[in-house]
Design a protein around this motif. Sequence first.
Motif, PDB file in Angstrom:
ATOM      1  N   MET A   1       0.954  -1.092   0.052  1.00 47.65           N
ATOM      2  CA  MET A   1       0.104   0.071  -0.073  1.00 47.65           C
ATOM      3  C   MET A   1       0.944   1.149  -0.127  1.00 47.65           C
ATOM      4  O   MET A   1       1.968   1.301   0.664  1.00 47.65           O
ATOM      5  CB  MET A   1      -0.852  -0.208   1.324  1.00 47.65           C
ATOM      6  CG  MET A   1      -1.630   1.130   1.603  1.00 47.65           C
ATOM      7  SD  MET A   1      -3.011   1.132   2.611  1.00 47.65           S
ATOM      8  CE  MET A   1      -4.168   0.390   1.714  1.00 47.65           C
ATOM      9  N   LYS A   2       0.576   2.079  -0.794  1.00 44.08           N
ATOM     10  CA  LYS A   2       1.365   3.487  -0.708  1.00 44.08           C
ATOM     11  C   LYS A   2       0.254   4.685  -0.825  1.00 44.08           C
ATOM     12  O   LYS A   2      -0.911   4.437  -1.494  1.00 44.08           O
ATOM     13  CB  LYS A   2       2.201   3.573  -1.985  1.00 44.08           C
ATOM     14  CG  LYS A   2       2.939   4.672  -2.198  1.00 44.08           C
ATOM     15  CD  LYS A   2       3.875   4.536  -3.064  1.00 44.08           C
ATOM     16  CE  LYS A   2       4.881   5.589  -3.420  1.00 44.08           C
ATOM     17  NZ  LYS A   2       6.337   5.257  -3.228  1.00 44.08           N
ATOM     18  N   ILE A   3       0.431   5.758  -0.178  1.00 45.73           N
ATOM     19  CA  ILE A   3      -0.295   6.974  -0.423  1.00 45.73           C
ATOM     20  C   ILE A   3       0.664   8.038  -0.814  1.00 45.73           C
ATOM     21  O   ILE A   3       1.765   8.259  -0.414  1.00 45.73           O
ATOM     22  CB  ILE A   3      -0.783   7.545   1.055  1.00 45.73           C
ATOM     23  CG1 ILE A   3      -1.642   6.490   1.521  1.00 45.73           C
ATOM     24  CG2 ILE A   3      -1.511   8.948   0.997  1.00 45.73           C
ATOM     25  CD1 ILE A   3      -2.420   7.038   2.973  1.00 45.73           C
ATOM     26  N   VAL A   4       0.079   8.676  -1.999  1.00 45.29           N
ATOM     27  CA  VAL A   4       0.633   9.717  -2.733  1.00 45.29           C
ATOM     28  C   VAL A   4      -0.264  10.926  -2.719  1.00 45.29           C
ATOM     29  O   VAL A   4      -1.319  10.837  -3.187  1.00 45.29           O
ATOM     30  CB  VAL A   4       1.039   9.359  -4.057  1.00 45.29           C
ATOM     31  CG1 VAL A   4       1.738  10.821  -4.734  1.00 45.29           C
ATOM     32  CG2 VAL A   4       1.960   7.989  -4.209  1.00 45.29           C
ATOM     33  N   ILE A   5       0.372  12.057  -2.038  1.00 47.50           N
ATOM     34  CA  ILE A   5      -0.220  13.137  -2.048  1.00 47.50           C
ATOM     35  C   ILE A   5       0.343  14.277  -2.801  1.00 47.50           C
ATOM     36  O   ILE A   5       1.698  14.264  -2.825  1.00 47.50           O
ATOM     37  CB  ILE A   5      -0.311  13.719  -0.453  1.00 47.50           C
ATOM     38  CG1 ILE A   5      -1.236  12.790   0.543  1.00 47.50           C
ATOM     39  CG2 ILE A   5      -0.707  15.215  -0.507  1.00 47.50           C
ATOM     40  CD1 ILE A   5      -0.816  13.045   1.911  1.00 47.50           C
ATOM     41  N   LYS A   6      -0.369  14.798  -3.761  1.00 52.23           N
ATOM     42  CA  LYS A   6       0.034  15.841  -4.811  1.00 52.23           C
ATOM     43  C   LYS A   6      -0.360  17.208  -4.644  1.00 52.23           C
ATOM     44  O   LYS A   6      -1.679  17.502  -4.977  1.00 52.23           O
ATOM     45  CB  LYS A   6      -0.103  15.303  -6.221  1.00 52.23           C
ATOM     46  CG  LYS A   6       0.993  14.044  -6.575  1.00 52.23           C
ATOM     47  CD  LYS A   6       0.879  13.938  -7.975  1.00 52.23           C
ATOM     48  CE  LYS A   6       2.020  12.919  -8.209  1.00 52.23           C
ATOM     49  NZ  LYS A   6       1.803  12.031  -9.724  1.00 52.23           N
ATOM     50  N   GLY A   7       0.358  18.112  -4.452  1.00 46.44           N
ATOM     51  CA  GLY A   7      -0.175  19.564  -4.547  1.00 46.44           C
ATOM     52  C   GLY A   7      -1.478  19.911  -3.767  1.00 46.44           C
ATOM     53  O   GLY A   7      -2.214  20.662  -4.431  1.00 46.44           O
ATOM     54  N   LEU A   8      -1.555  19.634  -2.646  1.00 45.44           N
ATOM     55  CA  LEU A   8      -2.969  19.832  -1.722  1.00 45.44           C
ATOM     56  C   LEU A   8      -2.943  21.232  -1.374  1.00 45.44           C
ATOM     57  O   LEU A   8      -1.925  21.944  -0.987  1.00 45.44           O
ATOM     58  CB  LEU A   8      -3.193  19.163  -0.645  1.00 45.44           C
ATOM     59  CG  LEU A   8      -3.448  17.539  -0.584  1.00 45.44           C
ATOM     60  CD1 LEU A   8      -3.710  17.223   0.641  1.00 45.44           C
ATOM     61  CD2 LEU A   8      -4.448  17.483  -1.756  1.00 45.44           C
ATOM     62  N   GLU A   9      -4.092  21.894  -1.858  1.00 48.33           N
ATOM     63  CA  GLU A   9      -4.311  23.331  -1.458  1.00 48.33           C
ATOM     64  C   GLU A   9      -5.806  23.204  -0.611  1.00 48.33           C
ATOM     65  O   GLU A   9      -6.713  22.770  -1.216  1.00 48.33           O
ATOM     66  CB  GLU A   9      -4.433  24.049  -2.690  1.00 48.33           C
ATOM     67  CG  GLU A   9      -4.112  25.625  -2.288  1.00 48.33           C
ATOM     68  CD  GLU A   9      -4.229  26.489  -3.727  1.00 48.33           C
ATOM     69  OE1 GLU A   9      -5.083  27.022  -3.949  1.00 48.33           O
ATOM     70  OE2 GLU A   9      -3.272  26.481  -4.343  1.00 48.33           O
ATOM     71  N   VAL A  10      -5.912  23.444   0.632  1.00 50.84           N
ATOM     72  CA  VAL A  10      -7.189  23.410   1.237  1.00 50.84           C
ATOM     73  C   VAL A  10      -7.472  24.877   1.908  1.00 50.84           C
ATOM     74  O   VAL A  10      -6.377  25.656   2.303  1.00 50.84           O
ATOM     75  CB  VAL A  10      -6.998  22.565   2.495  1.00 50.84           C
ATOM     76  CG1 VAL A  10      -8.189  22.744   3.393  1.00 50.84           C
ATOM     77  CG2 VAL A  10      -6.978  21.076   2.011  1.00 50.84           C
ATOM     78  N   TRP A  11      -8.518  25.259   1.711  1.00 46.31           N
ATOM     79  CA  TRP A  11      -9.078  26.539   2.350  1.00 46.31           C
ATOM     80  C   TRP A  11     -10.188  26.695   3.141  1.00 46.31           C
ATOM     81  O   TRP A  11     -11.191  25.678   2.949  1.00 46.31           O
ATOM     82  CB  TRP A  11      -9.639  27.619   1.182  1.00 46.31           C
ATOM     83  CG  TRP A  11      -8.250  27.932   0.211  1.00 46.31           C
ATOM     84  CD1 TRP A  11      -7.871  27.217  -0.962  1.00 46.31           C
ATOM     85  CD2 TRP A  11      -7.956  29.339   0.107  1.00 46.31           C
ATOM     86  NE1 TRP A  11      -6.852  28.117  -1.337  1.00 46.31           N
ATOM     87  CE2 TRP A  11      -6.911  29.366  -1.026  1.00 46.31           C
ATOM     88  CE3 TRP A  11      -8.080  30.340   0.653  1.00 46.31           C
ATOM     89  CZ2 TRP A  11      -6.253  30.495  -1.417  1.00 46.31           C
ATOM     90  CZ3 TRP A  11      -7.361  31.533   0.529  1.00 46.31           C
ATOM     91  CH2 TRP A  11      -6.290  31.583  -0.660  1.00 46.31           C
ATOM     92  N   TYR A  12     -10.395  27.224   4.189  1.00 46.31           N
ATOM     93  CA  TYR A  12     -11.541  27.486   5.061  1.00 46.31           C
ATOM     94  C   TYR A  12     -11.918  28.904   4.598  1.00 46.31           C
ATOM     95  O   TYR A  12     -11.564  29.697   5.067  1.00 46.31           O
ATOM     96  CB  TYR A  12     -11.173  27.057   6.372  1.00 46.31           C
ATOM     97  CG  TYR A  12     -10.521  25.969   7.028  1.00 46.31           C
ATOM     98  CD1 TYR A  12     -11.327  25.056   7.038  1.00 46.31           C
ATOM     99  CD2 TYR A  12      -9.136  25.771   7.207  1.00 46.31           C
ATOM    100  CE1 TYR A  12     -11.014  23.425   7.885  1.00 46.31           C
ATOM    101  CE2 TYR A  12      -8.969  24.721   7.971  1.00 46.31           C
ATOM    102  CZ  TYR A  12      -9.725  23.597   8.000  1.00 46.31           C
ATOM    103  OH  TYR A  12      -9.148  22.312   8.371  1.00 46.31           O
ATOM    104  N   ASP A  13     -13.119  28.781   3.799  1.00 40.08           N
ATOM    105  CA  ASP A  13     -13.449  30.264   3.352  1.00 40.08           C
ATOM    106  C   ASP A  13     -12.093  31.056   2.860  1.00 40.08           C
ATOM    107  O   ASP A  13     -11.523  30.685   1.872  1.00 40.08           O
ATOM    108  CB  ASP A  13     -14.277  31.085   4.406  1.00 40.08           C
ATOM    109  CG  ASP A  13     -15.597  30.424   4.967  1.00 40.08           C
ATOM    110  OD1 ASP A  13     -16.053  29.647   4.032  1.00 40.08           O
ATOM    111  OD2 ASP A  13     -15.921  30.523   6.162  1.00 40.08           O
ATOM    112  N   SER A  14     -11.743  32.107   3.416  1.00 39.10           N
ATOM    113  CA  SER A  14     -10.808  32.920   2.976  1.00 39.10           C
ATOM    114  C   SER A  14      -9.377  32.556   3.671  1.00 39.10           C
ATOM    115  O   SER A  14      -8.452  33.148   3.478  1.00 39.10           O
ATOM    116  CB  SER A  14     -11.048  34.428   3.231  1.00 39.10           C
ATOM    117  OG  SER A  14     -11.038  34.814   4.704  1.00 39.10           O
TER     118      SER A  14
END
Length: 263
Positions: A1-14
């Motif tokens: 098993m492998k997790i690959v996370i790519k370029g995450l951008e998370v916003w809470y409103d502003s």
Amino acid sequence: MKIVIKGLEVWYDSIQALRDASLEINEGELTFIIGPNGAGKSTLLKTIALIIKPKVGVIYIDGKALSKFSLKELSKILAYVDYQISKSLPSTVFEFLLTARYPHQNMLTFSMSQEDLEIVDKISKQLNISHLLDRKLDQLSSGELQRVLIARAFIQGSKVLLLDEPSAFLDLKYKLEILDLVKKFTKINRSICIIAIHDLYLASLYADKVVIMSNGEIVAVGRPREIFREDLLEKVYGVKTHILDINGRIAVIPLEPLNKMEL
Ligand SMILES: Nc1ncnc2c1ncn2[C@@H]1O[C@H](COP(=O)(O)OP(=O)(O)OP(=O)(O)O)[C@@H](O)[C@H]1O
Ligand SMILES: [Mg+2]
């Protein structure tokens, strides 16, 4: 098993909580996420648990995008443990633990098998919570509840364990015992375990990989020795530290903040 996370951008409103976060995690690895308050540690875990949807970026589990998993599929392979959200549930410890087996049940009958009961019994003994099974969740001490939550994650049999501050309320002995168990569970099941933590010493004792975050960004990823450096910790935490090597174990001694708060 492998997790690959790519370029995450998370916003809470502003408010932007994750900025271009990319990371790879392999099976059998215990990964610790460290960083100051508000750095984005919980947000990263919640995004992997599909509780928060990223504005940009993708998470793959074994090459399949997370958004393509059904909730039932996901609840079989992924357990997210957050002490904060579990306090107010009305059930007993036993009922709460048994619900961890639901994803494995036949949805038409909902009957618990002997195997389910045996798993609950075995793991309750391992985490020393057998004497608490008839108690309501809101009748437990903070550390007892934390052990129950970790037991539930083990009982669920998930391949991906996401733990947000699992040791915050544990006493000295349980901090070590529980992280020992989590490490064994991860190695034996060849699962993935990601832990957000403030206790740098525990991270240095147990981590295969440390991810250090600041201001929504992943600043560095490496083995404990590569991350627990005075210059890096000063930059990220704004604190002067002294690194001790105690028989190969790294301990971070905080000395003083760079900018002191004034009264
Ligand atoms: N529900 C929310 N609404 C708005 N902003 C939020 C929300 N949750 C978190 N944030 C903001 O997102 C940023 C990242 O928060 P997050 O909870 O991921 O930090 P953390 O690294 O887990 O911090 P801590 O060590 O205090 O737990 C912070 O600036 C925080 O104020
Ligand atoms: Mg947090």
